[in-house]
Motif scaffolding. Structure first.
Motif, mmCIF file in Angstrom:
data_model
loop_
_atom_site.group_PDB
_atom_site.id
_atom_site.type_symbol
_atom_site.label_atom_id
_atom_site.label_comp_id
_atom_site.label_asym_id
_atom_site.label_seq_id
_atom_site.Cartn_x
_atom_site.Cartn_y
_atom_site.Cartn_z
ATOM 1 N N SER A 61 -7.396 37.514 19.922
ATOM 2 C CA SER A 61 -6.557 36.357 20.208
ATOM 3 C C SER A 61 -5.971 35.871 18.888
ATOM 4 C CB SER A 61 -7.366 35.253 20.879
ATOM 5 O OG SER A 61 -8.424 34.849 20.047
ATOM 6 N N ALA A 62 -4.852 35.187 18.987
ATOM 7 C CA ALA A 62 -4.178 34.701 17.782
ATOM 8 C C ALA A 62 -5.081 33.734 17.029
ATOM 9 C CB ALA A 62 -2.870 34.026 18.154
ATOM 10 N N PRO A 63 -5.157 33.871 15.711
ATOM 11 C CA PRO A 63 -5.993 32.958 14.926
ATOM 12 C C PRO A 63 -5.321 31.601 14.781
ATOM 13 C CG PRO A 63 -4.817 34.435 13.474
ATOM 14 C CD PRO A 63 -4.506 34.869 14.877
ATOM 15 N N GLY A 64 -6.126 30.624 14.386
ATOM 16 C CA GLY A 64 -5.594 29.303 14.112
ATOM 17 C C GLY A 64 -4.798 29.303 12.822
ATOM 18 N N GLN A 65 -4.206 28.178 12.545
ATOM 19 C CA GLN A 65 -3.424 28.009 11.320
ATOM 20 C C GLN A 65 -4.308 28.222 10.089
ATOM 21 O OE1 GLN A 65 -1.742 24.082 11.174
ATOM 22 N NE2 GLN A 65 -0.507 24.510 9.378
ATOM 23 N N HIS A 66 -5.578 27.816 10.191
ATOM 24 C CA HIS A 66 -6.555 27.983 9.106
ATOM 25 C C HIS A 66 -7.789 28.679 9.673
ATOM 26 C CE1 HIS A 66 -4.317 25.238 6.529
ATOM 27 N NE2 HIS A 66 -4.213 24.439 7.569
ATOM 28 N N GLU B 235 -23.761 24.931 10.042
ATOM 29 C CA GLU B 235 -23.120 25.602 11.180
ATOM 30 C C GLU B 235 -23.062 24.684 12.395
ATOM 31 O OE1 GLU B 235 -24.399 29.092 14.279
ATOM 32 O OE2 GLU B 235 -24.783 29.480 12.156
ATOM 33 N N ALA B 236 -24.150 24.015 12.702
ATOM 34 C CA ALA B 236 -24.185 23.094 13.846
ATOM 35 C C ALA B 236 -23.174 21.964 13.648
ATOM 36 C CB ALA B 236 -25.590 22.537 14.034
ATOM 37 N N HIS B 237 -23.090 21.446 12.441
ATOM 38 C CA HIS B 237 -22.140 20.372 12.148
ATOM 39 C C HIS B 237 -20.695 20.852 12.317
ATOM 40 C CE1 HIS B 237 -20.301 16.887 10.252
ATOM 41 N NE2 HIS B 237 -19.577 17.742 9.544
ATOM 42 N N VAL B 238 -20.392 22.015 11.760
ATOM 43 C CA VAL B 238 -19.028 22.544 11.828
ATOM 44 C C VAL B 238 -18.618 22.784 13.285
ATOM 45 C CG1 VAL B 238 -17.578 24.539 11.241
ATOM 46 C CG2 VAL B 238 -19.086 23.532 9.505
ATOM 47 N N LYS B 239 -19.497 23.422 14.043
ATOM 48 C CA LYS B 239 -19.191 23.696 15.457
ATOM 49 C C LYS B 239 -18.980 22.399 16.233
ATOM 50 C CE LYS B 239 -21.528 28.162 15.808
ATOM 51 N NZ LYS B 239 -22.673 28.878 16.405
ATOM 52 N N ASN B 240 -19.821 21.398 15.967
ATOM 53 C CA ASN B 240 -19.687 20.110 16.639
ATOM 54 C C ASN B 240 -18.399 19.409 16.215
ATOM 55 O OD1 ASN B 240 -20.750 17.936 18.329
ATOM 56 N ND2 ASN B 240 -20.941 16.845 16.383
ATOM 57 N N ARG B 241 -18.116 19.422 14.937
ATOM 58 C CA ARG B 241 -16.918 18.743 14.397
ATOM 59 C C ARG B 241 -15.639 19.353 14.951
ATOM 60 N NH1 ARG B 241 -12.938 16.670 11.956
ATOM 61 N NH2 ARG B 241 -12.995 15.668 9.948
ATOM 62 N N LEU B 242 -15.604 20.688 15.037
ATOM 63 C CA LEU B 242 -14.402 21.371 15.521
ATOM 64 C C LEU B 242 -14.375 21.507 17.046
ATOM 65 C CD1 LEU B 242 -14.141 24.241 12.872
ATOM 66 C CD2 LEU B 242 -12.846 22.087 12.927
ATOM 67 N N GLU C 193 -13.741 31.486 18.026
ATOM 68 C CA GLU C 193 -12.877 30.643 18.838
ATOM 69 C C GLU C 193 -11.896 29.891 17.953
ATOM 70 O OE1 GLU C 193 -15.948 29.764 22.543
ATOM 71 O OE2 GLU C 193 -15.423 28.109 21.218
ATOM 72 N N THR C 194 -10.874 29.349 18.598
ATOM 73 C CA THR C 194 -9.841 28.569 17.918
ATOM 74 C C THR C 194 -9.755 27.205 18.586
ATOM 75 O OG1 THR C 194 -8.617 30.582 17.363
ATOM 76 C CG2 THR C 194 -7.374 28.527 17.316
ATOM 77 N N THR C 195 -9.562 26.167 17.789
ATOM 78 C CA THR C 195 -9.444 24.821 18.347
ATOM 79 C C THR C 195 -8.245 24.753 19.286
ATOM 80 O OG1 THR C 195 -8.172 24.103 16.407
ATOM 81 C CG2 THR C 195 -10.551 23.667 16.385
ATOM 82 N N PRO C 196 -8.331 23.914 20.305
ATOM 83 C CA PRO C 196 -7.235 23.818 21.281
ATOM 84 C C PRO C 196 -5.866 23.515 20.654
ATOM 85 C CG PRO C 196 -9.158 22.663 22.110
ATOM 86 C CD PRO C 196 -9.457 23.059 20.680
ATOM 87 N N ASP C 197 -5.851 22.793 19.521
ATOM 88 C CA ASP C 197 -4.577 22.479 18.876
ATOM 89 C C ASP C 197 -4.057 23.630 18.011
ATOM 90 O OD1 ASP C 197 -6.253 22.393 16.646
ATOM 91 O OD2 ASP C 197 -5.878 20.281 16.206
ATOM 92 N N GLY C 198 -4.845 24.725 17.924
ATOM 93 C CA GLY C 198 -4.417 25.899 17.160
ATOM 94 C C GLY C 198 -4.551 25.754 15.657
ATOM 95 N N LYS C 199 -5.219 24.698 15.190
ATOM 96 C CA LYS C 199 -5.335 24.478 13.739
ATOM 97 C C LYS C 199 -6.402 25.338 13.067
ATOM 98 C CE LYS C 199 -3.522 20.383 11.861
ATOM 99 N NZ LYS C 199 -3.744 19.148 11.148
ATOM 100 N N PHE C 200 -7.556 25.506 13.735
ATOM 101 C CA PHE C 200 -8.680 26.167 13.081
ATOM 102 C C PHE C 200 -9.299 27.257 13.944
ATOM 103 C CE2 PHE C 200 -8.577 21.822 11.429
ATOM 104 C CZ PHE C 200 -8.465 22.081 10.073
ATOM 105 N N SER C 201 -9.647 28.363 13.287
ATOM 106 C CA SER C 201 -10.481 29.399 13.891
ATOM 107 C C SER C 201 -11.770 29.430 13.094
ATOM 108 C CB SER C 201 -9.808 30.767 13.814
ATOM 109 O OG SER C 201 -8.681 30.808 14.636
ATOM 110 N N LEU C 202 -12.872 29.708 13.772
ATOM 111 C CA LEU C 202 -14.181 29.743 13.123
ATOM 112 C C LEU C 202 -14.758 31.147 13.244
ATOM 113 C CD1 LEU C 202 -16.467 28.197 11.712
ATOM 114 C CD2 LEU C 202 -17.340 27.589 13.991
#
Length: 156
Positions: A71-76, A95-102, A108-117
């Motif tokens: 799938s297309a990656p996020g902007q970052h 890792e738990a913090h990052v997953k929760n924050r994003l 996966e990629t955030t719904p707004d397409g900004k970040f992929s993890l």
């Protein structure tokens, strides 16, 4: 030229140039990912046909290697190190913090397409664990607070 036609032309160029190399599948997949940022699902049938492989064989290679994306990656892209040194220094908590924050998991990629993890299994910063990379910049001794500041710095 439509986007689909442009994609097909690029796929044809890549496979034609590389299909006669020994072990051509991996170089072809790398080139396709470099061209599009991911391996389009629509390309799997084409690649399989060009290399006289089954779709399952192509998909198996894509899913085996964590580097390839379908799938297309996020902007970052954020890579979190999961190697032993980072784990010993608290990367599970990070890792738990990052997953929760994003609000996403690995691959996966955030719904707004900004970040992929993405997970990574060593960034070479073992003496500065835990480590992460955002796009091409690496960070050591990352805490939940420094992660949050990094997001602010890139405009999140």
């Amino acid at each position: 030229m439509t986007e689909t036609a442009s994609m097909q032309t690029t796929l044809q160029d890549i496979t034609t140039r590389l299909k006669d190399k020994p072990g051509a599948l991996l170089p072809i997949l790398h080139e396709i990912q470099n061209a599009f940022g991911y391996i389009p699902k629509d390309s799997i049938t084409f690649i399989a046909s060009e290399l006289n492989l089954s779709r399952a064989e192509v998909h198996g290679v894509i899913s085996f290697y964590h580097y390839f994306r379908e799938s297309a990656p996020g902007q970052h892209t954020i890579h979190l190190c999961r190697a032993e040194s980072c784990q010993a220094m608290g990367s599970k908590h990070l890792e738990a913090h990052v997953k929760n924050r994003l609000g996403i998991d690995f691959h996966e990629t955030t719904p707004d397409g900004k970040f992929s993890l993405e997970p990574v299994y060593c960034l070479g910063l073992c003496s500065c664990s835990p480590a992460m990379q955002i796009d091409s910049e690496v960070f050591g001794r990352v805490s939940p607070e420094t992660f949050d500041r990094s997001l602010v710095e890139i405009g999140a």
